[in-house]
Motif scaffolding. Sequence first.
Motif, short mmCIF file in Angstrom:
data_model
loop_
_atom_site.label_atom_id
_atom_site.label_comp_id
_atom_site.label_asym_id
_atom_site.label_seq_id
_atom_site.Cartn_x
_atom_site.Cartn_y
_atom_site.Cartn_z
N TYR A 418 -6.60 -12.72 -2.21
CA TYR A 418 -5.71 -12.19 -1.18
C TYR A 418 -4.36 -11.80 -1.78
O TYR A 418 -3.80 -10.74 -1.45
CB TYR A 418 -5.52 -13.23 -0.08
N GLY A 419 -3.83 -12.66 -2.68
CA GLY A 419 -2.55 -12.33 -3.32
C GLY A 419 -2.64 -11.11 -4.21
O GLY A 419 -1.74 -10.25 -4.22
N LEU A 420 -3.71 -10.98 -4.99
CA LEU A 420 -3.87 -9.82 -5.86
C LEU A 420 -4.02 -8.53 -5.05
O LEU A 420 -3.46 -7.49 -5.43
CB LEU A 420 -5.10 -10.01 -6.75
N SER A 421 -4.75 -8.58 -3.93
CA SER A 421 -4.89 -7.37 -3.11
C SER A 421 -3.55 -6.97 -2.48
O SER A 421 -3.23 -5.78 -2.39
CB SER A 421 -5.94 -7.60 -2.03
N SER A 422 -2.74 -7.96 -2.07
CA SER A 422 -1.43 -7.64 -1.49
C SER A 422 -0.49 -7.06 -2.55
O SER A 422 0.24 -6.08 -2.30
CB SER A 422 -0.81 -8.89 -0.87
N LEU A 423 -0.49 -7.66 -3.74
CA LEU A 423 0.39 -7.16 -4.80
C LEU A 423 -0.09 -5.80 -5.32
O LEU A 423 0.73 -4.98 -5.77
CB LEU A 423 0.43 -8.17 -5.95
N TRP A 424 -1.38 -5.52 -5.25
CA TRP A 424 -1.88 -4.21 -5.66
C TRP A 424 -1.38 -3.12 -4.71
O TRP A 424 -1.07 -2.01 -5.14
CB TRP A 424 -3.40 -4.24 -5.71
N ARG A 425 -1.27 -3.45 -3.43
CA ARG A 425 -0.71 -2.48 -2.48
C ARG A 425 0.78 -2.25 -2.76
O ARG A 425 1.30 -1.16 -2.53
CB ARG A 425 -0.91 -2.97 -1.04
N LEU A 426 1.47 -3.29 -3.27
CA LEU A 426 2.90 -3.14 -3.60
C LEU A 426 3.09 -2.10 -4.70
O LEU A 426 4.02 -1.29 -4.64
CB LEU A 426 3.46 -4.50 -4.02
N PHE A 427 2.23 -2.09 -5.72
CA PHE A 427 2.36 -1.11 -6.81
C PHE A 427 2.13 0.31 -6.32
O PHE A 427 2.66 1.26 -6.89
CB PHE A 427 1.35 -1.43 -7.93
N ARG A 428 1.33 0.45 -5.28
CA ARG A 428 1.03 1.80 -4.77
C ARG A 428 1.97 2.23 -3.66
O ARG A 428 1.77 3.28 -3.06
CB ARG A 428 -0.42 1.84 -4.25
N GLY A 429 3.00 1.40 -3.36
CA GLY A 429 3.94 1.75 -2.30
C GLY A 429 3.34 1.61 -0.92
O GLY A 429 3.69 2.39 -0.02
N LYS A 430 2.46 0.66 -0.75
CA LYS A 430 1.82 0.42 0.54
C LYS A 430 2.09 -1.02 0.99
O LYS A 430 2.48 -1.87 0.20
CB LYS A 430 0.30 0.63 0.45
N LYS A 431 1.86 -1.26 2.28
CA LYS A 431 1.95 -2.62 2.82
C LYS A 431 1.03 -2.71 4.05
O LYS A 431 0.69 -1.70 4.66
CB LYS A 431 3.38 -2.97 3.20
N TRP A 432 0.66 -3.92 4.36
CA TRP A 432 -0.21 -4.15 5.50
C TRP A 432 0.62 -4.34 6.76
O TRP A 432 1.47 -5.20 6.84
CB TRP A 432 -1.08 -5.38 5.26
N ARG A 436 -0.03 -3.16 13.78
CA ARG A 436 -0.97 -2.06 13.98
C ARG A 436 -2.31 -2.28 13.27
O ARG A 436 -3.22 -1.46 13.42
CB ARG A 436 -0.35 -0.74 13.49
N GLN A 437 -2.40 -3.36 12.48
CA GLN A 437 -3.63 -3.68 11.76
C GLN A 437 -4.11 -2.51 10.90
O GLN A 437 -5.26 -2.07 10.98
CB GLN A 437 -4.73 -4.09 12.76
N ARG A 438 -3.18 -2.01 10.05
CA ARG A 438 -3.51 -0.91 9.16
C ARG A 438 -2.56 -0.93 7.98
O ARG A 438 -1.57 -1.66 7.97
CB ARG A 438 -3.41 0.43 9.89
N VAL A 439 -2.84 -0.11 6.97
CA VAL A 439 -2.00 0.00 5.77
C VAL A 439 -1.05 1.18 5.95
O VAL A 439 -1.49 2.31 6.19
CB VAL A 439 -2.87 0.19 4.52
N ASP A 440 0.28 0.90 5.82
CA ASP A 440 1.31 1.93 5.95
C ASP A 440 2.06 2.08 4.64
O ASP A 440 2.03 1.18 3.77
CB ASP A 440 2.28 1.58 7.07
N SER A 441 2.75 3.19 4.50
CA SER A 441 3.59 3.42 3.32
C SER A 441 4.87 2.60 3.43
O SER A 441 5.38 2.34 4.53
CB SER A 441 3.94 4.91 3.20
N CYS A 442 5.41 2.20 2.26
CA CYS A 442 6.62 1.38 2.24
C CYS A 442 7.32 1.58 0.89
O CYS A 442 6.66 1.78 -0.14
CB CYS A 442 6.29 -0.09 2.46
#
Length: 584
Positions: A418-432, A436-442
């Motif tokens: 779970y931590g690796l998937s969250s941090l992987w979204r951080l590198f791509r400029g995304k967040k959960w 809204r239960q979806r992935v948005d840009s950040c």
Amino acid sequence: MVLKIFFPKCCNTADSGLLVGRWIPGQDSAVVLAVIHYPFIPGQVKKYLTQMRSQTKVDLTVLGSWSMPKDGQEGMDSFLKDLSTIFPHSRWLQLSRESGKRAFTCRVVQENGKPAAKKDGDDNNDDDDDKDKIIFVHYDQRKVMLSQLHPVQEQKGSEEESTELRTMFQTVAQSEPLFFHDMYDEGPLKLTHWQSEGREASIIVELVKQASVPVCIVLTWLLSVWHWLCSFRIFHVWPVQFISSKLSTCVQTGYRADHFQTVFSTRKATTHMEFMRKANIFVSFLVDIALGLLLISWLYRENRISQLANTLVPAADHVAKELQELLEWLMGAPAGLKMNRALDQVLGRFFLYHIHLWISYIRLMSPFIEMILWYVGLTACLGLTFALSVLSDIVALLTFHIYCFYVYGARLYYLKIYGLSSLWRLFRGKKWNVLRQRVDSCSYDLDQLFIGTLLFTILLFLLPTTALYYLVFTLLRLVVVMFQGLIHLSVDFINSFPLFAMGLRLCRPYRVAEGVKFQVLSEEPGTPLHLRMEINPLKFSSVLQCYRTPTYSCYPKDSWVALCKKLFIGELVYPWRQKSTKTD
């Protein structure tokens, strides 16, 4: 137009008289149920039919006359034909049989007295297109009376024919009070039907019926006391309710109590499916008890309980020793893999401590294991399913340390995934986005990216060590779950298998009918077509599907793909059995 007359085989040699039966509404068909012998008084026949209509809820009527040649009754045909003016009818059937011939001659007379059809071979049939074609369908009245016509799985005829057959089966089944009066009873009327040669009866069956009522009342009272005890508030406290829902023995006890309440209810089964359900449950219970008594006789002979207790403790020690050696192997360099030594030592010592606690617990309980097994073995008198449920709970208790290892490893592995998937979204400029239960840009600043990169690197390099422990303990847990699953499948098979229905299918296949088939009996020129109707029994697979008793499901709720996905990401897989909500 084709006129079908369903004629019982038992009436082929009946004495001359009146045909009693029913015209099938909406169909050009008639069902003959019995023959009233001559002599009779028309007023008594009308009174008897009125009485039978109120008892059978079937529109019974006099269909016509039946003439069987006999010495001294030469004028019987004309007398029976004149009876059409006494009994109300829309069409009057005049059936007669000549000696030495299988086929009948039939004449249909309308209410106005004009012939509607004539099939006796004496007249010219040039105008057959304007007359009704008559078909006699000879059926075994006993088999039709006792059988249940099920919906045909495959389309084998028109819907109209299926409705006609179903109505014919229902008419014969509902006319049971009519068959209680036969040619040997004292009274003004003598009848021929399927019980004319003697009624089926058994003194044992009658005694069981008489004794079943008080027995059912007593058992129903005991079940009510059981439900009253279970309604105490202490049994609904969260820890007690939670533990009882996870123990197979408690689940099986509740399941059997519900089925006993169904079987021993004093209310009579009104439908075929309700009767078959009660019969299947009762036979399954008897077989379960018999298998349990056989198990008891095997356990308590030749001191097998002591042998089992003396084998159980060394087996538990051997399993603990093997787990200890496995952990020591994982704490080194398993299969030459490079592990994180610090995390490897922490996890290994943590699990070794749990094994030490488990060995101490087994040693503490070893003096009492034989006594526990002796009393636990007595539960087999309640049935083999109870003994298997107790065995499943014992396996769960003896392997509880393996379950704990699996939970620890799965939780730790899931947190890292779970931590690796969250941090992987951080590198791509995304967040959960939780709302809204979806992935948005950040957009993230440098400090957040630095901390995220540091944490990602740490979790990534610690993941192999955690994954190895998770993989090993998950495999061990799956072995235990598979063994318990075999036990649960055996219990589910005994509880749900329709033994009574399968016995009927083997011994009396006509009792579970899927459809009918016809064979030509006689096709003589100038006479109606005579067919013989035979019952096609249900296939064994259809019997199992139709009469299988609904029970709790011991199968995984998820598909194999969803199950593999849960194992891959580290979600806990609980193989708890949930009670089915399906009904008949």
